[in-house]
Scaffold this active site. Structure first.
Site, PDB file in Angstrom:
ATOM      1  N   ASP A   1       0.867  -1.183   0.000  1.00 59.02           N
ATOM      2  CA  ASP A   1       0.000   0.000   0.000  1.00 59.02           C
ATOM      3  C   ASP A   1       0.901   1.231   0.000  1.00 59.02           C
ATOM      4  O   ASP A   1       1.985   1.215   0.602  1.00 59.02           O
ATOM      5  CB  ASP A   1      -0.911   0.015   1.233  1.00 59.02           C
ATOM      6  CG  ASP A   1      -2.086   0.958   1.070  1.00 59.02           C
ATOM      7  OD1 ASP A   1      -3.211   0.476   0.837  1.00 59.02           O
ATOM      8  OD2 ASP A   1      -1.889   2.188   1.171  1.00 59.02           O
TER       9      ASP A   1
ATOM     10  N   ASP B   1      -7.647  -2.109  -5.463  1.00 58.94           N
ATOM     11  CA  ASP B   1      -8.788  -1.688  -4.649  1.00 58.94           C
ATOM     12  C   ASP B   1      -8.575  -0.206  -4.378  1.00 58.94           C
ATOM     13  O   ASP B   1      -8.070   0.190  -3.335  1.00 58.94           O
ATOM     14  CB  ASP B   1      -8.830  -2.504  -3.356  1.00 58.94           C
ATOM     15  CG  ASP B   1     -10.096  -2.273  -2.552  1.00 58.94           C
ATOM     16  OD1 ASP B   1     -11.019  -1.611  -3.065  1.00 58.94           O
ATOM     17  OD2 ASP B   1     -10.153  -2.743  -1.404  1.00 58.94           O
TER      18      ASP B   1
ATOM     19  N   CYS C   1     -15.211   1.372  -4.119  1.00 58.54           N
ATOM     20  CA  CYS C   1     -16.474   1.390  -3.370  1.00 58.54           C
ATOM     21  C   CYS C   1     -17.156   2.726  -3.666  1.00 58.54           C
ATOM     22  O   CYS C   1     -17.517   3.474  -2.768  1.00 58.54           O
ATOM     23  CB  CYS C   1     -16.252   1.177  -1.881  1.00 58.54           C
ATOM     24  SG  CYS C   1     -15.041   2.293  -1.128  1.00 58.54           S
TER      25      CYS C   1
END
Length: 431
Positions: A262, A308, A361
């Site tokens: 990340d 993501d 999302c």
């Protein structure tokens, strides 16, 4: 605390959120610390009303003709909780710890007011400046879709197949009355009503033993649609706390290799304990150091790169209702730049014939199809795989009717799939 006293407390907390622009969780925590006499049931009821008021902020304000905390709570009691004006009047009695009595105007609005002529952003409870973007996705279903996104979300769990089956875990959680999720074969859903605290799964033995993770069904489906194979070399570029990393590892049955990284090393902090608890053995965590790319040695080698992506989180407004009123055009622009950068990194990592699975999302087309279109324009050797092909390849062809197909991917939503608003697109490197 009496029901009326809880309402007074909710008005106080909501005023604090609005005045100081604070996250709801922080304001509620501080209120609890300074009102230690309030029991867990009281705090849960107050939090439930505060979050419901944030979900219905625009429509409640419209109904009551005011944006003040008291007006928003009044409108929420009428619109969301379905409490009649007379009963609300009894709660707003002005007696000890109860809110001040209703004015004639407040009573009239509660008795006769409606959303019949409300504009879309009011009826759907979302920021007005997002109307055109959301309409481009949802069309005539805009009001219904946004209404569903303003309702409470259930508690979804993903069963860790490395440690058990859905049937076994469901039996162990029988005291919480879980039901299978309608689409994910790994999910269990636990409903909780207004004013009820969600079960503390983190203290339950099944969680402590690593048999379940808290994960919305839409997030579970996104990981399943990535369809990793047991011997794949997989890179999770935005692993964060590891939710989808864990799901990928279980889908691969601990075979192959997953590299989890990340851009923000702080977000990776929880992943190590979660991997150990879940019994995952095929994940290598790559923590970034300085400006060096932690996975640059994998360039052109990955079978699957999961992105993501950082996004506005508009698809999670059911769970984070205060965040929707903090979204600004500037923050969207920042996210779009971050998405382009991480997609370019993914393109450099994937091997010929390999796939990039892009997940957000979000329900905003700029972050979804827009980001994919930008990648395809910048990288001629990539091509989007159709959503129908993605579903069939992952064994979810039966979901086609519940999904909204976009130009490059598929959109899940509370109205169509009963999940948070997740977007998934699969891009293959062709050369």
């Amino acid at each position: 605390m009496t029901p009326a006293a809880r309402i007074s407390a909710a008005i106080e907390v909501l005023a604090e959120i609005e005045t100081r622009r604070r996250p709801a969780a922080d304001a509620l925590k501080d209120w609890g610390m300074s009102h230690r006499f309030a029991g867990s049931g009281d705090r849960a009821a107050i939090a439930g009303l505060v979050y419901d008021a944030l979900r219905r902020k625009a429509s409640a304000s419209w109904l009551m003709g005011s944006e003040g905390a008291r007006a928003v709570v009044l409108g929420t009691l009428r619109l969301e909780r379905g409490i009649a004006a007379a009963e609300i009047g009894r709660l707003f009695s002005g007696e000890r710890f109860a809110p001040a009595p209703l004015s004639d105007e407040e009573r009239g609005r509660l008795e006769t007011g409606s959303l019949e002529r409300a504009p879309p952003h009011v009826a759907g409870d979302f920021p007005e400046w997002l109307t055109s973007s959301l309409a481009a996705v949802f069309g005539e279903e805009l009001a219904s879709e946004m209404g569903a996104l303003a309702r409470r979300a259930p508690l979804d769990l993903r069963v860790n197949t490395l440690k058990g089956s859905r049937e076994l875990v469901g039996a162990e959680l029988a005291h919480l009355s879980p039901v299978p999720t309608p689409h994910s074969p790994l999910g269990l859903r636990i409903a909780h009503g207004p004013g009820e605290r969600a079960p503390s799964i983190q203290s339950d033995p099944v969680f402590l033993k690593g048999q379940v993770e808290i994960q919305d069904e839409g997030s579970q489906l996104a990981a399943l649609l990535a369809a990793p194979r047991p011997r794949d070399q997989v890179v999770d570029l935005c692993a964060g706390g590891g939710g989808k990393t864990l799901a990928l590892a279980a889908a691969m049955d601990n075979h192959g290799q997953i590299y989890a990284t990340d851009a923000d090393q702080r977000r990776l902090a929880p992943i190590h304990a979660r991997l150990e608890r879940a019994g995952v053995r095929n994940v290598q965590v790559r923590t970034p150091r300085g400006k060096a790319d932690a996975v640059q040695d994998l360039a052109g080698r990955a079978d699957l790169v999961l992105v993501d992506a950082p996004c506005t989180g508009t698809g999670t407004w059911r769970r984070n209702p205060d965040s929707k009123w903090r979204v600004r055009p500037g923050s969207l622009e920042v996210r779009l730049k971050e998405q382009a950068a991480v997609l370019d990194r993914a393109a450099a990592l994937v091997r010929p014939g390999g796939r990039i699975v892009y997940v957000t999302c979000s329900v905003l087309p700029e972050e979804n199809d827009g980001a994919v279109a930008g990648l395809l324009e910048r990288r001629p050797g990539l091509a989007a795989i159709s959503a129908a092909e993605t579903l069939t390849a992952a064994g979810f062809g039966q979901m086609a009717d519940a999904l909204r197909f976009t130009r490059y991917g598929l959109q899940m939503s509370p109205l169509r799939t009963g999940t948070d608003g997740f977007y998934v697109a699969v891009i293959q490197r062709t050369a």
